[in-house]
Write a protein that holds these residues in place. Structure first.
Motif, mmCIF file in Angstrom:
data_model
loop_
_atom_site.group_PDB
_atom_site.id
_atom_site.type_symbol
_atom_site.label_atom_id
_atom_site.label_comp_id
_atom_site.label_asym_id
_atom_site.label_seq_id
_atom_site.Cartn_x
_atom_site.Cartn_y
_atom_site.Cartn_z
ATOM 1 N N ILE A 110 91.366 -10.562 -67.449
ATOM 2 C CA ILE A 110 91.411 -11.042 -68.843
ATOM 3 C C ILE A 110 90.221 -11.966 -69.108
ATOM 4 N N LEU A 161 86.917 -9.817 -69.103
ATOM 5 C CA LEU A 161 86.747 -8.989 -70.297
ATOM 6 C C LEU A 161 86.467 -9.837 -71.528
ATOM 7 N N PRO A 220 102.093 -0.667 -68.599
ATOM 8 C CA PRO A 220 101.119 -0.305 -69.642
ATOM 9 C C PRO A 220 99.986 -1.325 -69.798
ATOM 10 N N LEU A 221 100.280 -2.613 -69.660
ATOM 11 C CA LEU A 221 99.214 -3.611 -69.828
ATOM 12 C C LEU A 221 98.221 -3.526 -68.682
ATOM 13 N N THR A 223 95.887 -0.664 -69.229
ATOM 14 C CA THR A 223 94.879 -0.970 -70.251
ATOM 15 C C THR A 223 93.780 -1.853 -69.678
ATOM 16 N N VAL A 224 94.209 -2.913 -69.006
ATOM 17 C CA VAL A 224 93.256 -3.852 -68.422
ATOM 18 C C VAL A 224 92.398 -3.149 -67.370
ATOM 19 N N TYR A 225 93.031 -2.278 -66.567
ATOM 20 C CA TYR A 225 92.283 -1.556 -65.533
ATOM 21 C C TYR A 225 91.241 -0.628 -66.153
ATOM 22 N N ALA A 226 91.629 0.080 -67.206
ATOM 23 C CA ALA A 226 90.690 1.009 -67.850
ATOM 24 C C ALA A 226 89.483 0.240 -68.402
ATOM 25 N N LEU A 227 89.731 -0.867 -69.110
ATOM 26 C CA LEU A 227 88.624 -1.633 -69.684
ATOM 27 C C LEU A 227 87.752 -2.248 -68.593
ATOM 28 N N SER A 248 87.386 -1.230 -65.452
ATOM 29 C CA SER A 248 86.620 -0.188 -64.752
ATOM 30 C C SER A 248 85.387 0.182 -65.553
ATOM 31 N N GLY A 249 85.563 0.284 -66.880
ATOM 32 C CA GLY A 249 84.412 0.561 -67.735
ATOM 33 C C GLY A 249 83.369 -0.542 -67.637
#
Lengths: 330, 330
Positions: free
Chosen positions: B210, B213, B306-307, B310-314, B316-317
């Protein structure tokens, strides 16, 4: 008589419409408020390289730094149109307050801005003027101050705000569309522009924050983990649910599937959404227009949007980091 | 006979344990693999300023650039301990492959790394050696190459991997704890260290991504929007659910409430998690150790997160964007 036009915010979108409107009327009647690019544009005008309009096109509108300067240069003649092409972010003073000296009884205010719920501050400031809410499809980039590259698509959707505005406001929309057509551009007038706004928001509210947070273009993000596609699609589905709850049933899961299929067909590295460009430059982003306002509408309508909440929280934090960095630079 | 020790990765944590172990044995027996800080440390040793150990402390271990150099400098004498204090991120060659020349039959490998599921690559590479999995609480920062500031807390939790390892491995854990005590540090041996790992992960898996990001310290993030606190708490509750499904019922919502109360009591700007420091510097982050592995455990156990997805996808990007930037720098 040729209409007098003030364009507020001469980034890439503002520059293209300045070009179009200089062709539709006389450049002497088109006033552009240039902030960061004032020095170049006041000397050299605006240069447009476009796959649609042509290459190396130059126009020389009346270039000013502020609305007050435009009013002074207009020598008491009122503006028929004030076109807002600045980003939809909070400012001090607010954009409506900055525009006030240029707005007379007969001025139409056209908002070419992204997001949802961006019209209210203009409606409150100018309760009886025609407010036109516009949705633009115009891939353009200001590659250096005063020079804009544009390609492929050019379309402006126009409608009154609110959709139930008096017919005189509708006439203003028709006249603006006719003016844009005269300048060689495409414009369509809609009875209810909010459907177009939700349609564009579906794409913007997913890709803009996700790409800004992950510092990735859309295809780069999709390839970064097995969870990427589900996140993009999940945010779009939440926006669709909010749009449906707001009375726009055509913003559906089929639209989401279509938008996902468009994105996944792109070659690497893919598209750079405006919010990614803003984040990379440390500029404040349209957080509330694009993510916060739909989230608040969702809460008011009882629509559950857990992904949108997560993205909004992270994006608000990131946007705050840009504000802190700017303040610490002094 | 004094034990011979190799420390792999001499960042802030590695530097503090190098100091402790130089006190516990002789500096000539302590080998540190220094990469980015080799030039300074090989000339000036390591300097520690600590509210617990003291100010301006200097030790001069055997400083090497690679494990092979350490083996050569050790002149055939085997290492009793290899202590890994490098970040838990994938590398080529892998850390176990890099360590191999220093690992003999009698070598104990101690992993002082964050995350969950970080031990398997060491277990596979060294199936019969004692593997000690360690959880560290040691707020330390390398303020310039070779100089580390440390404050307030110092504790190492130690346990065998797996917890069912032979009693000889447990003896190794006890011996390492005794050695650290001899050097003036605190260490506790646990029957099942994974509980300590989940306990620390609860905090790390929420705050690290968190803050990275949002480019914000913990308190800055909490103040950035009304949705911030719920996001932090939500990620912690998901980690607690995965920990419980993994057999650690003490990682509960009460622990989450306690951790949230600790964070919200802090003054601005708050704490900078390691992943935020990495992100600010454009360095790859411990994405899989801290977020990806718990996510995969959740999926295997049918826990909905789900959270975390989401955090993992962002994240990783974002991590991929750092890799691209490094590659484009060449």
């Amino acid at each position: 008589m040729s209409p007098r036009i003030l364009i507020f915010g001469t980034g890439s979108i503002g520059a293209v419409y300045t070009y179009v409107l200089c062709r539709a009327t006389k450049p002497v009647n088109v006033f552009t408020v240039c902030r960061s690019n004032y020095d170049v544009v006041s000397k050299q005008g605006l240069t447009l390289n476009s796959t649609i309009f042509g290459q190396n096109l130059n126009v020389r509108p009346q270039v000013v730094r502020t609305v007050d300067e435009a009013v002074a240069a207009s020598e008491g003649k009122p503006f028929d149109y004030v076109i807002v092409t600045a980003k939809a972010i909070a400012s001090t003073p607010s954009i409506p307050d900055q525009l006030r000296p240029a707005v007379s009884e007969s001025t139409t205010i056209a908002l070419i801005q992204n997001g949802i719920g961006i019209e209210d501050i203009y409606r409150s400031a100018f309760p009886s003027n025609p407010i036109l809410s516009c949705v633009v499809y115009l891939p353009a980039t200001q590659v250096r101050p005063g020079t804009v590259e544009h390609r492929e698509v050019e379309l402006l959707h126009i409608g009154t705000y609110p959709s139930t505005a008096p017919s005189a406001h509708k006439d203003s929309a028709d006249k603006l569309a006719a003016l844009l057509h005269a300048g060689g551009a495409s414009a369509e007038v809609h009875d209810d522009i909010q459907q177009s706004r939700w349609s564009k928001l579906l794409v913007n509210a997913a890709w803009n924050p996700i790409c800004a947070l992950s510092r990735s273009r859309d295809m780069q993000f999709l390839q970064s983990s097995p969870y990427a596609l589900d996140l993009v699609k999940g945010v779009m589905l939440e926006i669709a649910a909010v749009a449906q709850a707001s009375g726009y049933p055509s913003i559906s899961s089929e639209v989401v599937d279509f938008q996902i299929s468009r994105a996944t067909a792109r070659p690497l590295p893919g598209v750079e959404p405006s919010m990614l460009a803003d984040a990379a430059a440390g500029r404040n982003m349209e957080v509330d227009a694009i993510v916060g306002n739909p989230l608040r509408i969702a809460e008011a309508k009882g629509v559950d949007t857990p992904l949108l909440k997560t993205v909004y929280a992270l994006l608000s934090g990131l946007d705050g980091s840009f504000t802190r960095a700017r303040q610490s630079r002094g």
